[in-house]
Design a protein around this motif. Structure first.
Motif, PDB file in Angstrom:
ATOM      1  N   TRP A 214       0.955  -1.257   0.082  1.00 54.67           N
ATOM      2  CA  TRP A 214      -0.098  -0.052   0.008  1.00 54.67           C
ATOM      3  C   TRP A 214       0.835   1.312   0.015  1.00 54.67           C
ATOM      4  O   TRP A 214       0.555   2.258  -0.536  1.00 54.67           O
ATOM      5  N   ARG A 215       1.932   1.272   0.715  1.00 51.66           N
ATOM      6  CA  ARG A 215       2.784   2.462   0.812  1.00 51.66           C
ATOM      7  C   ARG A 215       3.685   2.466  -0.423  1.00 51.66           C
ATOM      8  O   ARG A 215       4.159   3.653  -0.863  1.00 51.66           O
ATOM      9  N   ARG A 216       3.975   1.458  -1.099  1.00 45.32           N
ATOM     10  CA  ARG A 216       4.569   1.351  -2.542  1.00 45.32           C
ATOM     11  C   ARG A 216       3.779   1.646  -3.667  1.00 45.32           C
ATOM     12  O   ARG A 216       4.250   1.763  -4.932  1.00 45.32           O
ATOM     13  N   LEU A 217       2.421   1.765  -3.292  1.00 46.81           N
ATOM     14  CA  LEU A 217       1.174   1.767  -4.349  1.00 46.81           C
ATOM     15  C   LEU A 217       1.478   0.827  -5.360  1.00 46.81           C
ATOM     16  O   LEU A 217       0.837   0.869  -6.576  1.00 46.81           O
ATOM     17  N   THR A 218       1.339  -0.462  -4.883  1.00 43.18           N
ATOM     18  CA  THR A 218       1.506  -1.496  -5.962  1.00 43.18           C
ATOM     19  C   THR A 218       0.458  -2.770  -5.317  1.00 43.18           C
ATOM     20  O   THR A 218       0.327  -3.561  -6.253  1.00 43.18           O
ATOM     21  N   CYS A 219      -0.287  -2.548  -4.384  1.00 44.13           N
ATOM     22  CA  CYS A 219      -1.234  -3.530  -4.090  1.00 44.13           C
ATOM     23  C   CYS A 219      -2.428  -3.842  -5.094  1.00 44.13           C
ATOM     24  O   CYS A 219      -2.616  -4.923  -5.208  1.00 44.13           O
ATOM     25  N   LEU A 220      -2.625  -2.969  -6.070  1.00 46.24           N
ATOM     26  CA  LEU A 220      -3.771  -3.138  -6.974  1.00 46.24           C
ATOM     27  C   LEU A 220      -3.051  -3.850  -8.183  1.00 46.24           C
ATOM     28  O   LEU A 220      -3.885  -4.249  -8.940  1.00 46.24           O
ATOM     29  N   ASP A 221      -1.754  -3.998  -8.265  1.00 48.42           N
ATOM     30  CA  ASP A 221      -1.201  -5.190  -9.132  1.00 48.42           C
ATOM     31  C   ASP A 221      -2.019  -6.482  -9.047  1.00 48.42           C
ATOM     32  O   ASP A 221      -1.831  -7.475  -9.736  1.00 48.42           O
ATOM     33  N   TYR A 222      -2.347  -6.673  -7.603  1.00 55.33           N
ATOM     34  CA  TYR A 222      -2.821  -8.072  -7.331  1.00 55.33           C
ATOM     35  C   TYR A 222      -4.044  -8.174  -6.860  1.00 55.33           C
ATOM     36  O   TYR A 222      -5.087  -9.154  -7.062  1.00 55.33           O
ATOM     37  N   HIS A 223      -4.812  -7.103  -6.200  1.00 57.56           N
ATOM     38  CA  HIS A 223      -6.108  -7.109  -5.455  1.00 57.56           C
ATOM     39  C   HIS A 223      -7.250  -7.358  -6.317  1.00 57.56           C
ATOM     40  O   HIS A 223      -7.976  -8.360  -5.880  1.00 57.56           O
ATOM     41  N   HIS A 224      -7.243  -6.997  -7.651  1.00 54.65           N
ATOM     42  CA  HIS A 224      -8.466  -7.236  -8.463  1.00 54.65           C
ATOM     43  C   HIS A 224      -8.452  -8.786  -8.553  1.00 54.65           C
ATOM     44  O   HIS A 224      -9.650  -9.168  -8.959  1.00 54.65           O
ATOM     45  N   GLU A 225      -7.295  -9.261  -8.890  1.00 52.86           N
ATOM     46  CA  GLU A 225      -7.220 -10.553  -9.205  1.00 52.86           C
ATOM     47  C   GLU A 225      -7.676 -11.526  -8.046  1.00 52.86           C
ATOM     48  O   GLU A 225      -8.091 -12.360  -8.165  1.00 52.86           O
ATOM     49  N   THR A 226      -7.057 -11.037  -6.895  1.00 53.62           N
ATOM     50  CA  THR A 226      -7.177 -11.905  -5.457  1.00 53.62           C
ATOM     51  C   THR A 226      -8.145 -11.741  -4.518  1.00 53.62           C
ATOM     52  O   THR A 226      -7.924 -12.282  -3.502  1.00 53.62           O
ATOM     53  N   GLN A 227      -8.861 -10.557  -5.007  1.00 54.12           N
ATOM     54  CA  GLN A 227      -9.905 -10.182  -3.913  1.00 54.12           C
ATOM     55  C   GLN A 227     -11.014 -11.381  -3.715  1.00 54.12           C
ATOM     56  O   GLN A 227     -11.249 -12.488  -4.562  1.00 54.12           O
ATOM     57  N   PRO A 228     -11.814 -11.633  -2.806  1.00 50.80           N
ATOM     58  CA  PRO A 228     -12.615 -12.590  -2.331  1.00 50.80           C
ATOM     59  C   PRO A 228     -13.594 -13.199  -3.400  1.00 50.80           C
ATOM     60  O   PRO A 228     -13.597 -14.358  -3.884  1.00 50.80           O
TER      61      PRO A 228
ATOM     62  N   VAL B  20      -4.461   3.601  -5.886  1.00 45.52           N
ATOM     63  CA  VAL B  20      -3.893   3.604  -4.624  1.00 45.52           C
ATOM     64  C   VAL B  20      -3.515   4.766  -3.963  1.00 45.52           C
ATOM     65  O   VAL B  20      -4.285   5.122  -2.910  1.00 45.52           O
ATOM     66  N   ALA B  21      -3.016   5.753  -4.936  1.00 48.85           N
ATOM     67  CA  ALA B  21      -2.800   7.213  -4.307  1.00 48.85           C
ATOM     68  C   ALA B  21      -4.056   7.531  -4.052  1.00 48.85           C
ATOM     69  O   ALA B  21      -4.411   8.490  -2.971  1.00 48.85           O
ATOM     70  N   ALA B  22      -5.371   7.804  -4.935  1.00 52.06           N
ATOM     71  CA  ALA B  22      -6.650   8.252  -4.633  1.00 52.06           C
ATOM     72  C   ALA B  22      -7.035   7.682  -3.781  1.00 52.06           C
ATOM     73  O   ALA B  22      -7.738   8.332  -2.690  1.00 52.06           O
ATOM     74  N   ASN B  23      -7.142   6.404  -3.188  1.00 51.12           N
ATOM     75  CA  ASN B  23      -7.535   5.634  -2.093  1.00 51.12           C
ATOM     76  C   ASN B  23      -7.013   6.255  -0.806  1.00 51.12           C
ATOM     77  O   ASN B  23      -7.733   6.698   0.202  1.00 51.12           O
ATOM     78  N   HIS B  24      -5.755   6.519  -0.841  1.00 52.92           N
ATOM     79  CA  HIS B  24      -4.929   6.892   0.269  1.00 52.92           C
ATOM     80  C   HIS B  24      -5.701   8.345   0.670  1.00 52.92           C
ATOM     81  O   HIS B  24      -5.747   8.835   1.898  1.00 52.92           O
TER      82      HIS B  24
END
Length: 485
Positions: free
Chosen positions: A178-192, A213-217
């Motif tokens: 989240w701090r590196r702004l990279t979580c959405l490289d994975y999240h849309h694929e791995t979300q429940p 991610v930046a907009a989310n923060h």
């Protein structure tokens, strides 16, 4: 009572949207409970309510079902809640005296609290507490007879603040991505439970993922403070929350979490006097006293949730009181990099060999058939599908109920099968069932064009040994062989 500071008539439209929307969410929640409870928590469910009530006292988990439980009573309570929700959605609470309107909202809250507090792991989601906390405050929002009370609007903004700021903090403190702004490289694929647009969100260019991610923060860590500033700043903050929540609605299936957050944001959106606005009467003294008392109660109960926000050991989606009056929220403090799925198969062959033909059970929401585009189910909540995601992460998490699920499939149990999309054995139950663990990933644009598959999957291995059908025997409500690993 005429206290100029007490009433907020400019928020009448916001209250109308919030109340009608909340009634719609209640309706979805009660219908979901009515249609799914027998297989999950009914008398022959995967984690039966009667067993739970024998272990847990009323004081520990307040519920009307401590007085008496039967599947018929549970169904009656759920359908009563659905009918009352529909009536409120159609405006019934604005056509009755204020005290009756409050009683209608209070009954909705009591009924749903009674369900959540016996729902066990199937109801251990943050949006259950969010619905209860919002529903409790709605009791004191008033109806068309009185102007919206400012204190309750502030309490709703405080709730929204905890939802957004808590989610922002848990991300910032949790996973480094989240701090590196990279979580959405994975999240849309791995979300429940991905939705129909999740594949496309996942395939957005990585710079756009960084921007997401930046907009989310910004929305979760900065905007919540603006909710308490004078207008029009508070309205702009509320509308910013609405916009980001609708983005989340489009990208996944999170039951009614996002929709409730949208509704809460309207507590900060003020209107202006327009033709057709209702003429509110004076605020009754007893109603003003009740609102003030509730405000004091929430302020006192907010101490532990507020302290939790400031703690380095911040809890996520936790209740600090048995009535779920003031809670702490948050989501995805850590993001899964790889998606695992449990696939359940059965066979009608009595003897298992290397040549045995296995047929797969299809779930409604969770990934299975690689060619099936994920469906949109939110705000409806597919509870079994959600917990199957957790089962893939941790077999021990699913141990209390997973083996019993397999047993129910070996019986062709109709209540259990209604939770599934397809049953490959419609005429007679299978002789054996088994569970396999797969790794799933979204296909690339090229793979999608060439194969028509949205997913690619790779077998990891067995999730547990095959389970044979056994002779019919009385159901004692417990299974001894509950190790799903």
């Amino acid at each position: 009572m005429e206290w100029e500071w007490f009433a907020a008539p400019d928020y009448w439209l916001s209250r109308l949207v919030l109340q009608r929307g909340l009634a719609a969410v209640y309706l979805v929640a009660f219908v979901s409970a009515a249609l799914q409870f027998r297989a999950l928590i009914g008398e022959r469910g995967l984690t039966p309510v009667p067993d739970f009530l024998r272990r847990v006292s009323f004081r520990a988990s307040p519920s009307l079902f401590h007085l008496r439980y039967s599947d018929r009573l549970f169904a009656s309570a759920a359908w009563l809640g659905a009918a009352l929700s529909a009536a409120v959605l159609l405006g019934a609470a604005d056509r009755v005296p204020l005290a009756v309107s409050m009683a209608m909202w209070a009954l909705l809250w009591v009924l749903y609290l009674s369900i959540v507090n016996v729902g066990q792991t199937w109801y251990a989601f943050g949006w259950e507490s969010l619905l209860l906390e919002t529903g409790f405050l709605a009791v004191f929002l008033g109806n068309a007879d009185v102007a919206p009370p400012l204190l309750v609007l502030v309490l709703l903004r405080w709730l929204l603040f905890r939802v957004e700021f808590g989610a922002g903090l848990i991300k910032w403190r949790g996973d480094l991505c989240w701090r590196r702004l990279t979580c959405l490289d994975y999240h849309h694929e791995t979300q429940p439970m991905p939705g129909p647009l999740s594949w496309f969100f996942h395939r957005l260019p990585r710079p756009l993922h960084r921007l997401e991610v930046a907009a989310n923060h910004v929305t979760q860590l900065a905007v919540p403070f603006l909710l308490f500033l004078p207008q029009p700043v508070a309205s702009f903050a509320g509308l910013a929350v609405v916009a980001t929540q609708l983005w989340l609605v489009a990208s996944g299936n999170f039951a009614w979490l996002n929709w409730l957050t949208v509704l809460l944001a309207f507590s900060a959106v003020a209107g202006s006097p327009v033709a057709g606005a209702p003429a509110h009467g004076p605020t009754p003294l007893w109603f003003g006293a009740a609102v003030i008392a509730v405000t004091v109660l929430v302020a006192v109960l907010s101490y532990r949730p507020a302290r939790n926000l400031l703690s380095r050991r911040q809890l996520m989606n936790a209740s600090f009181d048995r009535l779920h009056l003031v809670n702490t929220y948050g989501a995805f403090g850590s993001v899964t990099r790889v998606r695992h799925e449990v696939v359940i198969e059965g066979t009608d062959e009595e003897r298992i060999t290397d040549a045995t033909r296995w047929r797969e059970y299809g779930f409604k929401g969770k990934p299975g058939d690689v060619r099936r585009l994920p469906r949109q189910y939110a705000p409806y909540h597919l509870r079994l599908d959600w917990l199957m995601w957790f089962a893939a992460l941790s077999p021990s998490y699913a141990a209390p109920w997973f083996t019993r699920l397999l047993r129910r499939l070996l019986e062709n149990d109709p209540d259990t099968l209604r939770l599934l999309r397809t049953n490959p054995f419609p005429d007679a139950p299978p002789a054996h069932v088994r569970a396999l663990l797969y790794r799933y990933r979204f296909t690339t644009w090229r793979e999608l064009r060439s194969t028509g598959a949205w997913w690619d999957r790779e077998l990891i291995g067995p999730y547990g040994p095959p389970v044979p059908r056994r002779p019919a025997e009385p159901d004692t409500g417990t299974d001894t062989d509950t190790d799903a690993s």
